[in-house]
Scaffold this active site. Structure first.
Site, mmCIF file in Angstrom:
data_model
loop_
_atom_site.group_PDB
_atom_site.id
_atom_site.type_symbol
_atom_site.label_atom_id
_atom_site.label_comp_id
_atom_site.label_asym_id
_atom_site.label_seq_id
_atom_site.Cartn_x
_atom_site.Cartn_y
_atom_site.Cartn_z
ATOM 1 C CB SER A 159 1.510 -9.827 -2.561
ATOM 2 O OG SER A 159 1.905 -10.726 -3.586
ATOM 3 C CE LYS B 193 -0.817 -7.390 -3.832
ATOM 4 N NZ LYS B 193 -1.773 -7.533 -4.883
ATOM 5 C CG HIS C 135 4.101 -7.157 -5.607
ATOM 6 N ND1 HIS C 135 3.088 -7.922 -6.164
ATOM 7 C CD2 HIS C 135 4.953 -8.041 -5.042
ATOM 8 C CE1 HIS C 135 3.338 -9.203 -5.946
ATOM 9 N NE2 HIS C 135 4.457 -9.296 -5.255
ATOM 10 C CG ASN C 136 -0.198 -6.992 -8.202
ATOM 11 O OD1 ASN C 136 0.438 -7.216 -7.185
ATOM 12 N ND2 ASN C 136 -1.460 -7.347 -8.335
ATOM 13 C CD GLU D 193 2.016 -11.090 -9.797
ATOM 14 O OE1 GLU D 193 2.097 -10.736 -8.610
ATOM 15 O OE2 GLU D 193 0.944 -11.459 -10.307
HETATM 16 P P1 NBP Z 1 -13.758 -11.761 -3.964
HETATM 17 O O1 NBP Z 1 -12.951 -10.672 -4.588
HETATM 18 O O2 NBP Z 1 -14.290 -12.817 -4.833
HETATM 19 O O3 NBP Z 1 -14.958 -11.094 -3.127
HETATM 20 C C1 NBP Z 1 -15.932 -11.889 -2.503
HETATM 21 C C2 NBP Z 1 -16.264 -11.343 -1.144
HETATM 22 O O4 NBP Z 1 -16.720 -9.975 -1.236
HETATM 23 C C3 NBP Z 1 -17.383 -12.114 -0.488
HETATM 24 O O5 NBP Z 1 -17.092 -12.222 0.896
HETATM 25 C C4 NBP Z 1 -18.580 -11.236 -0.739
HETATM 26 O O6 NBP Z 1 -19.638 -11.436 0.166
HETATM 27 C C5 NBP Z 1 -17.968 -9.893 -0.526
HETATM 28 N N1 NBP Z 1 -18.783 -8.752 -1.001
HETATM 29 C C6 NBP Z 1 -19.076 -8.343 -2.246
HETATM 30 BR BR1 NBP Z 1 -18.611 -9.243 -3.749
HETATM 31 N N2 NBP Z 1 -19.847 -7.249 -2.277
HETATM 32 C C7 NBP Z 1 -20.058 -6.935 -0.994
HETATM 33 C C8 NBP Z 1 -20.798 -5.900 -0.367
HETATM 34 N N3 NBP Z 1 -21.432 -4.979 -1.071
HETATM 35 N N4 NBP Z 1 -20.822 -5.885 0.993
HETATM 36 C C9 NBP Z 1 -20.193 -6.822 1.713
HETATM 37 N N5 NBP Z 1 -19.454 -7.812 1.164
HETATM 38 C C10 NBP Z 1 -19.391 -7.874 -0.171
HETATM 39 O O7 NBP Z 1 -12.897 -12.444 -2.782
HETATM 40 P P2 NBP Z 1 -11.364 -12.897 -2.739
HETATM 41 O O8 NBP Z 1 -10.935 -13.578 -3.990
HETATM 42 O O9 NBP Z 1 -11.227 -13.600 -1.444
HETATM 43 O O10 NBP Z 1 -10.556 -11.510 -2.662
HETATM 44 C C11 NBP Z 1 -10.773 -10.565 -1.634
HETATM 45 C C12 NBP Z 1 -9.913 -9.333 -1.905
HETATM 46 O O11 NBP Z 1 -8.538 -9.712 -1.874
HETATM 47 C C13 NBP Z 1 -10.139 -8.693 -3.274
HETATM 48 O O12 NBP Z 1 -10.042 -7.303 -3.156
HETATM 49 C C14 NBP Z 1 -8.998 -9.223 -4.097
HETATM 50 O O13 NBP Z 1 -8.654 -8.368 -5.164
HETATM 51 C C15 NBP Z 1 -7.901 -9.291 -3.067
HETATM 52 N N6 NBP Z 1 -6.821 -10.215 -3.372
HETATM 53 C C16 NBP Z 1 -7.066 -11.437 -3.898
HETATM 54 C C17 NBP Z 1 -6.025 -12.314 -4.164
HETATM 55 C C18 NBP Z 1 -6.293 -13.670 -4.719
HETATM 56 O O14 NBP Z 1 -5.322 -14.379 -5.004
HETATM 57 N N7 NBP Z 1 -7.537 -14.079 -4.876
HETATM 58 C C19 NBP Z 1 -4.726 -11.940 -3.879
HETATM 59 C C20 NBP Z 1 -4.495 -10.711 -3.318
HETATM 60 C C21 NBP Z 1 -5.547 -9.855 -3.066
HETATM 61 P P3 NBP Z 1 -20.775 -12.564 -0.167
HETATM 62 O O15 NBP Z 1 -20.206 -13.847 0.308
HETATM 63 O O16 NBP Z 1 -21.926 -12.123 0.637
HETATM 64 O O17 NBP Z 1 -21.010 -12.528 -1.643
#
Ligand code: NBP
Length: 479
Positions: free
Chosen positions: A128, A182, A185-186, A189
Site C-alpha cells: 500500500s 491488505k 486495509h483498503n 480506507e
Molecule cells: P497495471 O495494473 O496497470 O499493470 C500493467 C503491467 O502489467 C504492465 O507491466 C503490463 O505489461 C503487465 N501485464 C499485463 Br496488463 N498482462 C500481463 C501478462 N499477461 N503478462 C505479463 N505482464 C502483464 O500496473 P500498476 O498500476 O503499476 O499496478 C501493478 C499492480 O500493483 C496491480 O496489481 C495493482 O493493483 C497494484 N497496486 C497498484 C497501486 C497503484 O496505486 N497504482 C497501489 C497498490 C497496488 P505490458 O507493459 O507488457 O503491458
C-alpha cells in the site's frame, strides 16, 4: 547471476518499486517486462539504479542469485497467473515468487497451493502507498511460508516505510493472510474517506464556509488526534482552485465516486464471515449510490424537511463534527480489525493484530497517529474481542458520543445524508444494548421456519407449535 532481487512488471508501481529496491544498500535488481519498451525506458532513465535488464524469462532467472527472489507487479488477475506460470518454468525449488499486486486473497491461497507443489515458495504481499509509497517506502503485508520470510524479510524491510524507527512490514501469516489484510486495509480506507467526506459536507452545508476555509479546519484537525494522511490530503484537495473556471476544484469534479473493487471484496468477505463491517459497507454503498445519475435525476423531487441546516454556534458545531468523525473512525477500524480476527480464525492464520496496526503507521493510505493507540490496545489485551472495548477507546467514545448523537440527529433532521456517521452510531448502540430485538427475529424465524430458539432461563433448544396449540417443545438444534 548478479541480482539478489528481481521485479516483473514495470508499469508505474513496478518501476517505482524496482527503483526503491535499487536505492538500498546491498540490492542489485533484475528487471523484466512483457513489452520491451518499459524495460529499455527504465534502464535509460535511471542509470544510477544499476538495473540488470532481462528480455526473456530464462534470462531473468539466470540473472538472479539463488534462492531466486522475484516480485511480480502486474495487473491483478490473468496477468498474474501468466507471469507465475512463466516463472515456475524457469525457477527451481526453494526460489521465491512474490505477488505484490492487489490480488484477491482467495486467488493467493489457490496460487500458493499450486506453486508449493513445485517446491517453489509463493508469497502474496499486499503493498500500500500508491506510486509514491512504492518509490519511497510502502507499507508491506506479506503472507507465504516461514521459509520464504527468511530471505524476503530483510529485502522487504530495506524498502518499507519506517514508523518510529520500525519498518512497516511484518510476516502477516501464511498463504493469503497478507492479501487478506491488505484487502481490509483498503476497506478501512473507504470508510475513513467517506467519513471525512460526510464531515466536510455537514460543515459546508451547516456553516456556509468555503472549501478553502474548510481546508483550514482540516489542517487544524491534522494537528490533533485525527492526524492522518487522509485528513492532510483532504485539506490539499479542498484548497485547490480549478485553473479554467477559478472555482474550488471540488465544485467542478463530478460527484460520482469510482471504485476498483477492494471495498466490495472487504464487504463480501465480511458477509461470508458474519462480521458486521457496517462502516465499510456504508462507504462502499455510498460510492455506488453516487454513481447512479439516472436514479438521482428522478429522485430529486422526493420530499425532504422544510428547514435546511442552520448552525448558530459555528465553532461548537465544527467541534461536534470532529468528535463524530473521530468516534465513527474508531468504529470503522474496530470493525476492520474484527474482520481480520475472524479471517484469521477461518483460514487458520496466526495474525498479530498489534503488529498489523504498527505496519499501517507509515507508508500506506490510512497511516495515522491513531494506529499507535490500536497497537497499545492489542499489546495490553491481545485477545480483545472487540477493539472498541479497550480502555483508551472507551474514554474517547465517552468524550465523543454526545457530539456524535447531535450530529447524526442534526443531519437527519436537515435531510443531509450521513450514512457512515449514522450506521457507525447504530453499531455502537447495538453493541451497548443489554437486550436486542434479535429475540423477536428468533421468534419470527421459529414461526415461519421452525428454526428454533434458545431461552435465557434454561439450556436447550426450543420450538413453539405455532400452527398447533402453541405449546413449547424441546427441539433439535437447527440454528
Ligand atoms: P497495471 O495494473 O496497470 O499493470 C500493467 C503491467 O502489467 C504492465 O507491466 C503490463 O505489461 C503487465 N501485464 C499485463 Br496488463 N498482462 C500481463 C501478462 N499477461 N503478462 C505479463 N505482464 C502483464 O500496473 P500498476 O498500476 O503499476 O499496478 C501493478 C499492480 O500493483 C496491480 O496489481 C495493482 O493493483 C497494484 N497496486 C497498484 C497501486 C497503484 O496505486 N497504482 C497501489 C497498490 C497496488 P505490458 O507493459 O507488457 O503491458
Amino acid at each position: 547471476a548478479v541480482a539478489n532481487i528481481g521485479v516483473v512488471g514495470l508499469a508505474v508501481m513496478g518501476s517505482n518499486l524496482a527503483r526503491n529496491l535499487a536505492s538500498r544498500e546491498g540490492n542489485t535488481v533484475a528487471i523484466y517486462n512483457r513489452s520491451r519498451s518499459k524495460t529499455d525506458e527504465l534502464v535509460e532513465n535511471h542509470p544510477e539504479a544499476g538495473f540488470v535488464p532481462a528480455f526473456a524469462y530464462e534470462e531473468f532467472a539466470a540473472s538472479l542469485a539463488k534462492p531466486r527472489t522475484a516480485i511480480i507487479m502486474v495487473k491483478a488477475g490473468a496477468g498474474t497467473d501468466a507471469v507465475i506460470d512463466a516463472l515456475v518454468e524457469v525457477f527451481e525449488p526453494g526460489d521465491i515468487i512474490v505477488d505484490g499486486g492487489n490480488a484477491l486473497f482467495t486467488d493467493t491461497i489457490r496460487r500458493e497451493k499450486a506453486v508449493r507443489e513445485t517446491g517453489i515458495n509463493f508469497v502474496g504481499a499486499g503493498i500500500s502507498g500508491g506510486e509514491e509509497g512504492a518509490l519511497l517506502g510502502p507499507s508491506i503485508m506479506p503472507g507465504g511460508s516461514d521459509e520464504s520470510w527468511v530471505t524476503l524479510g530483510p529485502i522487504l524491510k530495506s524498502i518499507a516505510a519506517v514508523a518510529e524507527g520500525e519498518p512497516c512490514v511484518t510476516h502477516v501469516g501464511h498463504d493469503g493472510a497478507g492479501h487478506f489484510v491488505k484487502m481490509v486495509h483498503n476497506g478501512i480506507e473507504y470508510a475513513d474517506m467517506q467519513l471525512i467526506a460526510e464531515a466536510y459536507d455537514l460543515i459546508r452545508r451547516g456553516t456556509g464556509k468555503t472549501p478553502a476555509e474548510i481546508a483550514d479546519v482540516f489542517a487544524e484537525w491534522n494537528t490533533g488526534e485525527l492526524e492522518s494522511y487522509l485528513i492532510e490530503i483532504t485539506a490539499e484537495v479542498l484548497r485547490q482552485v480549478d485553473a479554467s473556471t477559478g472555482k474550488p476544484l471540488v465544485d467542478v469534479i463530478l460527484d460520482q465516486a469510482g471504485a476498483k473493487g477492494t471495498g466490495a471484496w472487504t464487504v463480501q468477505t465480511a458477509l461470508s464471515l458474519g462480521v458486521p463491517v457496517s462502516g465499510i459497507a456504508e462507504a462502499t454503498f455510498a460510492r455506488s449510490l453516487s454513481s447512479h445519475p439516472e436514479q438521482r435525476a428522478v429522485s430529486g423531487d422526493l420530499p425532504g424537511p422544510e428547514e435546511g441546516l442552520e448552525v448558530e454556534d459555528v465553532d461548537a458545531f465544527i467541534e461536534d463534527v470532529r468528535l463524530a468523525l473521530y468516534a465513527s473512525k474508531i468504529v470503522a477500524y474496530s470493525q476492520g480489525f474484527d474482520e481480520i480476527r475472524a479471517g484469521a480464525a477461518e483460514y487458520d492464520w496466526n495474525i498479530d493484530l498489534g503488529a498489523v496496526s504498527k505496519i499501517w503507521r507509515a507508508g500506506c493510505i490510512i497511516r495515522a497517529q491513531f494506529l499507535n493507540r490500536i497497537a497499545d490496545a492489542y499489546a495490553e489485551a491481545p485477545e480483545l474481542p472487540v477493539l472498541l472495548a479497550a480502555p483508551y477507546f472507551v474514554e474517547a467514545l465517552g468524550r465523543a458520543q454526545g457530539s456524535w448523537r447531535r450530529i447524526v440527529s442534526t443531519a437527519s433532521a436537515a435531510g443531509i445524508p450521513a450514512p457512515a456517521f449514522s450506521s457507525s452510531l447504530s453499531y455502537y448502540d447495538g453493541l451497548r444494548a443489554e437486550r436486542l430485538p434479535a429475540a423477536l427475529v428468533q421468534g419470527q424465524r421459529d414461526f415461519f421456519g421452525a428454526h428454533t430458539y434458545k431461552r435465557i432461563d434454561k439450556p436447550g433448544t426450543f420450538h413453539t407449535l405455532w400452527s398447533g396449540d402453541r405449546t413449547e417443545i424441546e427441539a433439535e438444534d437447527t440454528h
